[in-house]
Design a protein around this motif. Structure first.
Motif, PDB file in Angstrom:
ATOM      1  N   MET A   1      -6.519   9.040  -3.681  1.00 52.66           N
ATOM      2  CA  MET A   1      -8.032   8.278  -4.774  1.00 52.66           C
ATOM      3  C   MET A   1      -7.570   9.152  -5.802  1.00 52.66           C
TER       4      MET A   1
ATOM      5  N   ASP B   1     -10.922   5.703  13.032  1.00 54.66           N
ATOM      6  CA  ASP B   1     -10.237   4.868  12.511  1.00 54.66           C
ATOM      7  C   ASP B   1      -9.822   3.756  13.690  1.00 54.66           C
ATOM      8  N   ASN B   2      -9.152   2.821  13.135  1.00 54.19           N
ATOM      9  CA  ASN B   2      -8.859   1.647  14.126  1.00 54.19           C
ATOM     10  C   ASN B   2      -7.402   1.407  14.866  1.00 54.19           C
ATOM     11  N   HIS B   3      -6.459   1.996  13.810  1.00 59.32           N
ATOM     12  CA  HIS B   3      -4.750   1.633  14.265  1.00 59.32           C
ATOM     13  C   HIS B   3      -4.237   3.436  14.660  1.00 59.32           C
TER      14      HIS B   3
ATOM     15  N   ALA C   1     -12.699   2.681   5.139  1.00 59.80           N
ATOM     16  CA  ALA C   1     -11.405   1.417   5.372  1.00 59.80           C
ATOM     17  C   ALA C   1     -12.522   0.177   6.071  1.00 59.80           C
ATOM     18  N   ARG C   2     -12.374  -0.432   7.049  1.00 61.95           N
ATOM     19  CA  ARG C   2     -12.808  -1.065   7.291  1.00 61.95           C
ATOM     20  C   ARG C   2     -14.263  -1.344   7.294  1.00 61.95           C
TER      21      ARG C   2
ATOM     22  N   SER D   1     -10.012   6.993   8.491  1.00 60.22           N
ATOM     23  CA  SER D   1      -9.298   8.671   8.524  1.00 60.22           C
ATOM     24  C   SER D   1      -7.462   8.666   7.361  1.00 60.22           C
TER      25      SER D   1
ATOM     26  N   LEU E   1       0.659  -1.000   0.031  1.00 60.93           N
ATOM     27  CA  LEU E   1       0.001  -0.269  -0.114  1.00 60.93           C
ATOM     28  C   LEU E   1       0.746   1.238   0.067  1.00 60.93           C
ATOM     29  N   ASN E   2       1.431   1.544   1.023  1.00 56.61           N
ATOM     30  CA  ASN E   2       2.888   2.383   0.846  1.00 56.61           C
ATOM     31  C   ASN E   2       3.506   2.837   0.202  1.00 56.61           C
TER      32      ASN E   2
ATOM     33  N   ARG F   1       1.643   9.785  -0.679  1.00 57.86           N
ATOM     34  CA  ARG F   1       2.182  10.317   0.490  1.00 57.86           C
ATOM     35  C   ARG F   1       3.619  11.841   0.780  1.00 57.86           C
TER      36      ARG F   1
ATOM     37  N   PHE G   1      -4.913  11.503   4.587  1.00 55.77           N
ATOM     38  CA  PHE G   1      -5.301  12.887   3.700  1.00 55.77           C
ATOM     39  C   PHE G   1      -6.166  13.108   3.609  1.00 55.77           C
ATOM     40  N   SER G   2      -6.700  12.197   2.873  1.00 52.41           N
ATOM     41  CA  SER G   2      -8.174  12.571   2.586  1.00 52.41           C
ATOM     42  C   SER G   2      -8.777  13.800   3.986  1.00 52.41           C
TER      43      SER G   2
ATOM     44  N   GLU H   1     -16.303  10.222   7.715  1.00 53.51           N
ATOM     45  CA  GLU H   1     -15.272   9.908   7.674  1.00 53.51           C
ATOM     46  C   GLU H   1     -14.828   8.580   8.100  1.00 53.51           C
TER      47      GLU H   1
ATOM     48  N   PRO I   1      -5.023  13.060  -0.748  1.00 50.21           N
ATOM     49  CA  PRO I   1      -5.969  11.472  -0.393  1.00 50.21           C
ATOM     50  C   PRO I   1      -5.942  10.163  -1.483  1.00 50.21           C
TER      51      PRO I   1
HETATM   52  C1  LIG Z   1      -6.645   3.525   2.676  1.00 48.83           C
HETATM   53  S1  LIG Z   1      -6.306   4.545   4.388  1.00 48.83           S
HETATM   54  C2  LIG Z   1      -7.683   5.554   3.569  1.00 48.83           C
HETATM   55  C3  LIG Z   1      -7.773   6.784   4.423  1.00 48.83           C
HETATM   56  C4  LIG Z   1      -8.125   7.997   3.921  1.00 48.83           C
HETATM   57  N1  LIG Z   1     -10.059   7.960   3.062  1.00 48.83           N
HETATM   58  C5  LIG Z   1      -7.066   8.551   2.517  1.00 48.83           C
HETATM   59  O1  LIG Z   1      -7.830   8.754   1.457  1.00 48.83           O
HETATM   60  O2  LIG Z   1      -6.576   9.425   3.284  1.00 48.83           O
HETATM   61  C6  LIG Z   1      -7.913   3.866   5.106  1.00 48.83           C
HETATM   62  C7  LIG Z   1      -6.909   2.844   5.962  1.00 48.83           C
HETATM   63  O3  LIG Z   1      -6.536   2.039   6.421  1.00 48.83           O
HETATM   64  C8  LIG Z   1      -5.532   2.394   7.520  1.00 48.83           C
HETATM   65  N2  LIG Z   1      -3.732   2.585   7.021  1.00 48.83           N
HETATM   66  C9  LIG Z   1      -3.246   3.508   6.303  1.00 48.83           C
HETATM   67  N3  LIG Z   1      -1.791   3.444   5.617  1.00 48.83           N
HETATM   68  C10 LIG Z   1      -2.115   2.816   7.036  1.00 48.83           C
HETATM   69  C11 LIG Z   1      -0.628   3.321   7.125  1.00 48.83           C
HETATM   70  N4  LIG Z   1       0.876   2.989   6.532  1.00 48.83           N
HETATM   71  N5  LIG Z   1      -0.527   2.179   8.592  1.00 48.83           N
HETATM   72  C12 LIG Z   1      -1.774   1.761   8.978  1.00 48.83           C
HETATM   73  N6  LIG Z   1      -2.223   1.568   8.902  1.00 48.83           N
HETATM   74  C13 LIG Z   1      -2.996   2.266   7.341  1.00 48.83           C
HETATM   75  C14 LIG Z   1      -5.456   3.362   8.614  1.00 48.83           C
HETATM   76  O4  LIG Z   1      -6.411   2.380   9.311  1.00 48.83           O
HETATM   77  C15 LIG Z   1      -6.975   3.924   7.673  1.00 48.83           C
HETATM   78  O5  LIG Z   1      -8.107   3.985   8.264  1.00 48.83           O
END
Ligand SMILES: C[S@@+](CC[C@H](N)C(=O)[O-])C[C@H]1O[C@@H](n2cnc3c(N)ncnc32)[C@H](O)[C@@H]1O
Length: 225
Positions: free
Chosen positions: A21, A73-75, A150-151, A49, A6-7, A14, A51-52, A46, A19
């Protein structure tokens, strides 16, 4: 591993705190927010949470909109990072991030990215998971706009329908995933949109979805230049 992928995929986003998106999604999101503003107040929720949260709050501030964003958020680590961005942007009064900590799905025993799990195997079970899904119903207000990103998205879409104000709109990110589609049917006004690519030459095409119980403008909102 999942987080690393993902990163890597979102490295540009990032870098610039954008976002996760596509350009078209961002344009539709902005148009929708402005269309829902009655000149008095805009309440946004939302799921997830990130960058969006900060990006659209800055946009609304620039447009002179009175608003509040609640995000859940859960993280814990990610929540801390988003809170930090909110503080740096001076948006503490306009944005509240709520934490309901539970294990991300990719850390759960038996999770396999290659195989779709049997229905119900990773269904929400703990009180924090349930509280996360129910969050918008506990805040004593109705929302103009709810983003599901998210989840437990299927469950969140069900709850979102109960948390919307009249004419409110829900947006589902990553709507190309067909296992979310069953709950989109609960919304009489519903529109899937091909939202394009993150990067030139990206193989996968993204989709988003807008839905509403009462707002027939959903379709028009998806026409952006
Ligand atoms: C993909 S993010 C998208 C959040 C937001 N709506 C956006 O567009 O920026 C969705 C979830 O992925 C998790 N997440 C994303 N990147 C993360 C990271 N580097 N470390 C831990 N959790 C991450 C977070 O818990 C977050 O709620």
């Amino acid at each position: 591993m999942a987080l690393l992928t993902l990163n890597r995929a979102l490295v540009v986003h990032r870098l610039f705190n954008l976002p996760a998106m596509t350009k078209k999604e961002i344009a539709i999101y902005k148009k929708t927010l402005i269309s829902l503003y009655d000149g008095k107040f805009l309440n946004i929720f939302e799921y997830g949470s990130g960058f969006s949260t900060v990006y659209f709050a800055k946009f609304l501030r620039k447009e002179g909109v009175n608003f509040h964003v609640d995000a859940v958020d859960n993280h814990e680590g990610w929540y801390g990072r988003v809170k930090n961005l909110i503080d740096r942007a001076g948006l503490q009064n306009e944005v509240t991030v709520h934490l309901h900590p539970f294990q991300p799905f990719w850390e759960k025993e038996g999770w396999d990215w290659q195989v779709s799990p049997p229905v119900g195997k990773f269904a929400p079970a703990s009180s924090e998971e349930i509280n996360y899904i129910q969050k918008p119903l506990t805040l004593n207000k109705k929302f103009d706009f709810i983003l599901v990103d998210a989840r437990f998205r299927r469950r969140c879409l069900e709850v979102a329908a109960q948390a919307l104000r009249k004419n409110g709109i829900v947006c589902l990110h990553d709507a190309e995933r067909s296992h979310y589609h069953s709950t989109t049917k609960a919304y009489p006004y519903s529109q899937f949109i091909d939202s394009g690519h993150f990067y030139p030459f990206e193989k996968m095409a993204h989709r988003m979805w807008l839905g509403s119980l009462e707002n027939s403008a959903v379709k028009e909102l998806t026409n952006v230049a």
